[in-house]
Design an enzyme around this catalytic site. Sequence first.
Site: not given
Ligand code: SAH
Length: 212
Positions: A62
Amino acid sequence: MTDHDLARHEMVEEQLIPRGISAPRVLQAMKTVPRHRFVEKGDENLAYTDQPLPIGYHQTISQPYIVALMTEALDLKPADTVLEIGTGSGYQAAVLAEIAHQVYTIEKVEPLLHRAQTILAELGYDNVASKFYNGTLGWPEKAPFDAILVTAGSPEIPPPLLNQLKDGGRMVVPVGEQTFQELIKVTRSRDGIRKEKLGGCRFVPLLGAHGW
Ligand code: SAH
């Protein structure tokens, strides 16, 4: 100071403070965590720019401002236990770990989780525990949490997560369409749930039960 340290301090001064981020613990954490270690190889020189960046598997790290905004909204105290859904690069988990006592983070893309685990361990964040799982179901064995942060966009506030929030606990979650969401802060008390809108945002979709 290295070039990265300088760029990180400029990020805080130019992107975060002018937009209203003011909590000293959050600013300190953003000044400390080496974001360039969490971006893809070759993107290090973009790590402190004002944008999200790709991390592979159609996911993103992000924008720094959004990380700071969500972290500030959680009102973390040093003794708090926090759950993050969507480990991604591991950067947000590291920011939370700078402030809170213990961070639990869940990711559903296994190679991303392994990469994040490696970097977090190399940087010495031993107060971050993580697992490969569907995060919308939370981490019942470690519940309840003082704070929960969902870093993917959801069509609703996942009910299992609400149930894993302490009385007095705070949750921040992007809720809305697949391409655009409103950042919602939920505060749980004995009297019920209070919701506040923190503004528009754009996250990758939260997948699985209670997600898309
Ligand atoms: N917090 C992260 C950015 C996240 S992007 C950072 O600091 O880099 C969103 C993430 O959520 C992705 O990696 C995606 O694979 C994950 N995601 C999406 N749905 C999910 C779920 N149901 N359970 C766990 N992870 C999930």
